[in-house]
Design a protein around this motif. Structure first.
Motif, mmCIF file in Angstrom:
data_model
loop_
_atom_site.group_PDB
_atom_site.id
_atom_site.type_symbol
_atom_site.label_atom_id
_atom_site.label_comp_id
_atom_site.label_asym_id
_atom_site.label_seq_id
_atom_site.Cartn_x
_atom_site.Cartn_y
_atom_site.Cartn_z
ATOM 1 N N ARG A 46 0.836 -1.209 0.000
ATOM 2 C CA ARG A 46 0.000 0.000 0.000
ATOM 3 C C ARG A 46 0.865 1.250 0.000
ATOM 4 O O ARG A 46 0.558 2.225 -0.692
ATOM 5 C CB ARG A 46 -0.931 0.004 1.227
ATOM 6 C CG ARG A 46 -2.093 -0.961 1.124
ATOM 7 C CD ARG A 46 -3.201 -0.586 2.097
ATOM 8 N NE ARG A 46 -2.743 -0.561 3.476
ATOM 9 C CZ ARG A 46 -2.707 -1.620 4.273
ATOM 10 N NH1 ARG A 46 -3.083 -2.811 3.803
ATOM 11 N NH2 ARG A 46 -2.305 -1.518 5.519
ATOM 12 N N ARG A 49 2.715 1.515 -3.415
ATOM 13 C CA ARG A 49 1.741 1.858 -4.451
ATOM 14 C C ARG A 49 1.439 3.352 -4.448
ATOM 15 O O ARG A 49 1.142 3.947 -5.498
ATOM 16 C CB ARG A 49 0.460 1.057 -4.230
ATOM 17 C CG ARG A 49 -0.695 1.336 -5.211
ATOM 18 C CD ARG A 49 -0.440 0.770 -6.604
ATOM 19 N NE ARG A 49 0.524 1.546 -7.381
ATOM 20 C CZ ARG A 49 1.045 1.154 -8.551
ATOM 21 N NH1 ARG A 49 0.678 -0.010 -9.066
ATOM 22 N NH2 ARG A 49 1.906 1.911 -9.199
ATOM 23 N N SER A 50 1.522 3.975 -3.273
ATOM 24 C CA SER A 50 1.203 5.398 -3.155
ATOM 25 C C SER A 50 2.302 6.302 -3.695
ATOM 26 O O SER A 50 2.072 7.487 -3.920
ATOM 27 C CB SER A 50 0.923 5.750 -1.688
ATOM 28 O OG SER A 50 2.120 5.750 -0.916
ATOM 29 N N ASN A 284 10.594 8.886 -1.722
ATOM 30 C CA ASN A 284 9.734 9.138 -2.876
ATOM 31 C C ASN A 284 10.538 9.753 -4.020
ATOM 32 O O ASN A 284 10.521 9.261 -5.156
ATOM 33 C CB ASN A 284 8.597 10.066 -2.448
ATOM 34 C CG ASN A 284 7.519 10.204 -3.510
ATOM 35 O OD1 ASN A 284 7.770 10.091 -4.698
ATOM 36 N ND2 ASN A 284 6.297 10.464 -3.073
#
Length: 316
Positions: A46, A49-50, A284
């Motif tokens: 999760r 995926r973000s 990120n």
């Protein structure tokens, strides 16, 4: 301008909140033995995926294969491209994904692991060889990987996502020294203060240039030098800005790029993408930058896999 600053502050606060929330969720899952591994991996899926572009698919519990009949150890989470390489071979509950499609592999651990096991896992990924014999129609005509300098090879970005707790910076440096050559990113539980901890991100080769990373990920060559990244159309651009006397304006406009004024080679490192005090935003930015440097998707080498299946058929 003030609204813009507020937006950035809100995003950073939200990432710090997600960091603590996710770590707490992972710790709770680890207290329930029957659900631990599966639940932990789903939590990590999760999260990844973000932050990973939607062009990539994520699958849990897969094995990576190549056309030389090599098979990796089980990969907890694989990030792969199905747009150009839609071949995921499934046998019963096990998925086999060709190495040419895989962009990231993630090994999920709780609070315990051994260096030997992680080394073996990492080496099982490195042993896979992509083949530059895929054939495709390009803008300029038909192309084969061996004639395309950007499609020679690829290897996945390797991530260790761990719940092992570290308190002192010296312990973190030890992790970097022990595992930093086996994993590009190491996520761990780092305690900050008496009763607070966060997911921290360790990158041993953070100070290496993007040129170094491009070579390492695309050819497996870990250069001794911190090579600069050569950009396309350098000569024409450099000649134009010099002939028009616009060097200062050009470099002021692109000040975030560390460009050599004589050659326009790019010297930026992965560390330039670090956001102090916010490990998840850093991850990120850094992870997605590396995704933009790798040769993914490779042109899928249909002939090589047909040969491998036929070879296996003879042995039945």
């Amino acid at each position: 301008m003030e609204l813009g600053k507020k937006a950035y502050s809100n995003i950073m606060e939200n990432y710090n909140y997600i960091n603590k929330l996710m770590l707490n969720e992972l710790k709770i899952s680890s207290e329930h033995d029957g659900l631990t591994g599966n639940f932990r991996e789903r939590s990590w899926i999760r999260f990844f995926r973000s932050i990973i572009p939607l062009k990539y698919s994520l699958s849990q519990g897969v094995k990576i294969i190549d056309s030389e009949e090599n098979v990796s150890n089980e990969v907890d989470i694989a990030v792969y491209d199905e747009q150009y390489t839609p071949y995921v071979f499934q046998y019963d509950e096990v998925k086999y994904i060709p190495i040419e499609a895989v962009a990231v592999v993630i090994e999920c651990k709780s609070t315990s692991y051994t260096r030997k096991d992680l080394k073996n896992w990492s080496e099982s990924i490195d042993s896979l060889k992509s083949k530059p014999t895929g054939i495709a129609r390009m803008v300029q005509g038909y192309s084969v990987g061996i004639t395309n300098p950007t499609q020679q090879a690829t290897r996945p970005i390797k991530v260790l996502a761990s719940l092992k707790k570290y308190i002192r910076d010296t312990a973190v440096e030890n992790v970097k020294g022990e595992l930093g050559d086996f994993f590009d990113f190491i996520l761990l539980d780092k305690q900050e203060g008496t009763d607070q901890s966060i997911i921290d991100v360790i990158v041993k080769h953070e100070d290496k240039s993007l040129g170094w990373w491009g070579s390492y990920l695309n050819s497996g060559i870990k250069s001794d030098t911190n090579s600069s990244l050569k950009l396309q159309f350098i000569e024409d651009k450099l000649q134009k800005i010099k002939s028009e006397g616009e060097e200062k304006e050009f470099f002021d406009n692109y000040s975030e790029l560390r460009l050599n004024s004589e050659t326009l080679l790019l010297d930026n490192t992965l560390k330039d993408l670090k956001v102090e005090g916010n490990p998840l935003i850093t991850l990120n930015l850094q992870l997605n930058q590396l995704l933009m440097l790798i040769n993914n998707p490779m042109l899928f080498p249909h002939l090589a896999y047909a040969k491998a299946f036929n070879k296996a058929n003879l042995n039945l």
